[in-house]
Design a protein around this motif. Structure first.
Motif, mmCIF file in Angstrom:
data_model
loop_
_atom_site.group_PDB
_atom_site.id
_atom_site.type_symbol
_atom_site.label_atom_id
_atom_site.label_comp_id
_atom_site.label_asym_id
_atom_site.label_seq_id
_atom_site.Cartn_x
_atom_site.Cartn_y
_atom_site.Cartn_z
ATOM 1 N N ASN A 50 58.367 9.260 51.798
ATOM 2 C CA ASN A 50 58.893 10.284 52.708
ATOM 3 C C ASN A 50 57.960 10.615 53.872
ATOM 4 O OD1 ASN A 50 61.387 11.003 51.237
ATOM 5 N ND2 ASN A 50 59.940 11.507 49.623
ATOM 6 N N ASN A 51 56.885 9.876 54.030
ATOM 7 C CA ASN A 51 55.892 10.167 55.079
ATOM 8 C C ASN A 51 55.361 11.586 54.968
ATOM 9 O OD1 ASN A 51 55.694 7.680 56.348
ATOM 10 N ND2 ASN A 51 57.497 8.082 57.608
ATOM 11 N N GLY A 52 55.140 12.013 53.752
ATOM 12 C CA GLY A 52 54.634 13.348 53.497
ATOM 13 C C GLY A 52 55.704 14.221 52.859
ATOM 14 N N VAL A 53 55.260 15.120 51.998
ATOM 15 C CA VAL A 53 56.213 16.005 51.306
ATOM 16 C C VAL A 53 55.594 17.382 51.109
ATOM 17 C CG1 VAL A 53 57.382 14.158 50.037
ATOM 18 C CG2 VAL A 53 55.437 15.304 49.009
ATOM 19 N N LYS A 54 56.451 18.294 50.736
ATOM 20 C CA LYS A 54 56.017 19.639 50.371
ATOM 21 C C LYS A 54 55.833 19.710 48.858
ATOM 22 C CE LYS A 54 58.266 22.050 54.168
ATOM 23 N NZ LYS A 54 57.168 22.763 54.752
ATOM 24 N N TYR A 55 55.033 20.638 48.424
ATOM 25 C CA TYR A 55 54.751 20.877 47.006
ATOM 26 C C TYR A 55 56.045 21.093 46.229
ATOM 27 C CZ TYR A 55 52.829 23.234 42.879
ATOM 28 O OH TYR A 55 52.508 23.591 41.591
ATOM 29 N N ILE A 56 56.913 21.922 46.757
ATOM 30 C CA ILE A 56 58.149 22.282 46.051
ATOM 31 C C ILE A 56 59.070 21.075 45.903
ATOM 32 C CG2 ILE A 56 59.467 23.090 48.053
ATOM 33 C CD1 ILE A 56 59.330 24.811 44.630
ATOM 34 N N TYR A 57 59.043 20.159 46.883
ATOM 35 C CA TYR A 57 59.841 18.929 46.791
ATOM 36 C C TYR A 57 59.387 18.106 45.590
ATOM 37 C CZ TYR A 57 61.512 14.229 47.753
ATOM 38 O OH TYR A 57 62.079 12.983 47.636
ATOM 39 N N LEU A 58 58.073 17.932 45.441
ATOM 40 C CA LEU A 58 57.545 17.163 44.308
ATOM 41 C C LEU A 58 57.902 17.831 42.987
ATOM 42 C CD1 LEU A 58 54.006 16.238 45.686
ATOM 43 C CD2 LEU A 58 55.932 14.678 45.333
ATOM 44 N N LYS B 79 45.839 17.242 52.573
ATOM 45 C CA LYS B 79 46.727 18.274 53.107
ATOM 46 C C LYS B 79 46.941 17.972 54.575
ATOM 47 C CE LYS B 79 46.024 21.827 49.799
ATOM 48 N NZ LYS B 79 45.876 23.195 49.470
ATOM 49 N N ASN B 80 48.150 18.180 55.010
ATOM 50 C CA ASN B 80 48.497 17.928 56.392
ATOM 51 C C ASN B 80 47.765 18.922 57.282
ATOM 52 O OD1 ASN B 80 49.690 17.333 58.832
ATOM 53 N ND2 ASN B 80 51.785 17.484 58.070
ATOM 54 N N PRO B 81 46.910 18.427 58.208
ATOM 55 C CA PRO B 81 46.152 19.365 59.055
ATOM 56 C C PRO B 81 47.057 20.183 59.973
ATOM 57 C CG PRO B 81 45.808 17.095 59.758
ATOM 58 C CD PRO B 81 46.612 17.043 58.497
ATOM 59 N N PRO C 58 57.582 25.172 59.159
ATOM 60 C CA PRO C 58 58.417 25.000 57.965
ATOM 61 C C PRO C 58 58.944 23.582 57.752
ATOM 62 C CG PRO C 58 59.233 26.806 59.335
ATOM 63 C CD PRO C 58 58.082 26.211 60.046
ATOM 64 N N LEU C 59 59.020 22.778 58.804
ATOM 65 C CA LEU C 59 59.538 21.418 58.648
ATOM 66 C C LEU C 59 58.454 20.369 58.431
ATOM 67 C CD1 LEU C 59 62.333 21.518 61.376
ATOM 68 C CD2 LEU C 59 62.554 21.869 58.917
ATOM 69 N N ARG C 60 57.198 20.733 58.584
ATOM 70 C CA ARG C 60 56.114 19.766 58.401
ATOM 71 C C ARG C 60 55.794 19.590 56.921
ATOM 72 N NH1 ARG C 60 52.714 22.096 62.993
ATOM 73 N NH2 ARG C 60 53.410 20.825 64.727
ATOM 74 N N PRO C 61 55.447 18.353 56.532
ATOM 75 C CA PRO C 61 55.063 18.137 55.133
ATOM 76 C C PRO C 61 53.712 18.782 54.817
ATOM 77 C CG PRO C 61 54.798 16.117 56.399
ATOM 78 C CD PRO C 61 55.440 17.122 57.315
#
Length: 178
Positions: free
Chosen positions: A24-32, A58-60, A65-68
């Motif tokens: 996914n080119n990066g994800v959020k914690y809640i997605y995982l 962590k994504n710098p 809200p839309l960034r992983p």
């Protein structure tokens, strides 16, 4: 035999997490948490270990809200692609449960097409305890991955061999290990 990236095999969720972040080119914690159905404390611990091992970061630019929240570390793209390929292949074969015990994949890599004794397997995996090896071998035998033969000679000896129907798994595992 040296098994590369052993840290990924010691944490049950490391490979699936890296696979999802890479896919996914990066994800959020809640997605995982929702996608993989992982306990939050286990997810946090695995993410911490992967971050300390420089597989993810962590994504710098996180904050929008839309960034992983988590992305793959630049120098871990090659292994990340292998994690995704391994995980996808195991899902296709309905064998992703082999990642649940940390020593199963290294044991399978050691045995491959050979017929080995307990002591020979233990010698190849220098960090494994006898108890861990016994548990993993019993699990593999119960799941019918392994065939255990015992000689009738004195003293009796047991040999472990992978069943033929699981030999198609080796190209996937070997590719991951290279």
């Amino acid at each position: 035999m040296i098994i590369s990236n052993i840290i990924l095999l010691h944490y049950r969720w490391a490979i699936p997490i890296i696979a999802e972040i890479f896919r996914n080119n990066g994800v959020k914690y809640i997605y995982l948490h929702k996608k993989l159905k992982i306990n939050k404390s286990v997810l946090s611990k695995t993410l911490q270990v992967l971050e300390e091992s420089n597989y993810i970061k962590k994504n710098p630019g996180y904050g929008h809200p839309l960034r992983p929240e988590y992305i793959i570390n630049e120098n871990a793209f090659f292994i990340s692609e292998k994690c995704r390929n391994l995980y996808d292949s195991l899902i296709e074969m309905n064998m992703q449960h082999i990642l649940a015990t940390k020593w199963i994949v290294p044991i399978l890599l050691v045995i491959q097409n050979k017929k080995l004794r307990f002591s020979e397997i233990k010698k190849e995996l220098d960090n494994i305890t006898s108890r861990s090896l016994t548990i993993a071998l019993k699990k593999l035998e119960n799941e019918e991955f392994l065939e255990r033969t015992t000689t009738s000679a004195y003293p009796p000896t047991s040999h472990y061999q992978i069943k033929k129907k699981f030999h198609l798994l080796f190209p996937i595992l070997l590719n991951f290990n290279q």
